[in-house]
Design a protein around this motif. Sequence first.
Motif, mmCIF file in Angstrom:
data_model
loop_
_atom_site.group_PDB
_atom_site.id
_atom_site.type_symbol
_atom_site.label_atom_id
_atom_site.label_comp_id
_atom_site.label_asym_id
_atom_site.label_seq_id
_atom_site.Cartn_x
_atom_site.Cartn_y
_atom_site.Cartn_z
ATOM 1 N N CYS A 50 0.839 -1.205 0.000
ATOM 2 C CA CYS A 50 0.000 0.000 0.000
ATOM 3 C C CYS A 50 0.879 1.263 0.000
ATOM 4 N N HIS A 52 0.213 3.977 1.355
ATOM 5 C CA HIS A 52 0.031 4.686 2.623
ATOM 6 C C HIS A 52 1.054 4.213 3.645
ATOM 7 N N MET A 53 0.988 2.933 4.017
ATOM 8 C CA MET A 53 1.926 2.356 4.968
ATOM 9 C C MET A 53 2.291 0.970 4.451
ATOM 10 N N GLU A 55 1.244 -2.096 4.442
ATOM 11 C CA GLU A 55 0.287 -3.195 4.383
ATOM 12 C C GLU A 55 0.341 -3.869 3.017
ATOM 13 N N CYS A 69 -7.694 -1.179 0.608
ATOM 14 C CA CYS A 69 -6.653 -1.683 1.505
ATOM 15 C C CYS A 69 -7.307 -2.076 2.828
ATOM 16 N N LYS A 71 -6.078 -2.186 5.800
ATOM 17 C CA LYS A 71 -5.590 -1.586 7.050
ATOM 18 C C LYS A 71 -6.343 -0.307 7.432
ATOM 19 N N HIS A 72 -6.387 0.674 6.518
ATOM 20 C CA HIS A 72 -7.070 1.942 6.830
ATOM 21 C C HIS A 72 -8.139 2.270 5.796
ATOM 22 N N LEU A 73 -8.454 1.301 4.969
ATOM 23 C CA LEU A 73 -9.579 1.387 4.021
ATOM 24 C C LEU A 73 -9.409 2.440 2.938
ATOM 25 N N TRP A 74 -8.173 2.773 2.603
ATOM 26 C CA TRP A 74 -7.971 3.600 1.415
ATOM 27 C C TRP A 74 -8.447 2.789 0.207
HETATM 28 S S1 FES Z 1 -1.814 0.952 5.005
HETATM 29 FE FE1 FES Z 1 -3.206 0.864 3.343
HETATM 30 S S2 FES Z 1 -4.650 2.382 3.818
HETATM 31 FE FE2 FES Z 1 -3.196 2.570 5.394
#
Ligand code: FES
Length: 119
Positions: A50, A52-53, A55, A69, A71-74
């Motif tokens: 991802c 973002h982070m 994941e 995603c 983890k944080h639903l992006w």
């Molecule tokens: S790690 Fe994928 S949305 Fe945060």
Amino acid sequence: MEPDSTQEDWQVACDADEFEGEELLECHSGGQQILLVRTEVGVVACPAICPHMEERLAHGIVDGNVLTCSKHLWQWNLLSGEPVGLAEMPLQVAPVRLEAGKYVVNVQKLKRFGDSSCS
Ligand code: FES
């Protein structure tokens, strides 16, 4: 082949049999970990991680042409890579072809925009 791509840009990701019946499959292609994703209109590729982070997007959910995603639903539109909803940055998306029983990815499309990870 796209006008701005060369034969070297296209790298084998996996045998078609490995992805049969699957929506998401992590592969190693062109020296990087990628994710094959089955959309409503065909197969595309994106980075395995991802933006973002850290994941793994293989843990995400595909609904039509949208990847979420876990983890944080992006979310992203898999046809354009554009963010949907909460996502704050695009996802690199690359075209995929089926050639002689293998999925082949334009890995250059995944490198062209550099590493877009953030913390
Ligand atoms: S790690 Fe994928 S949305 Fe945060």
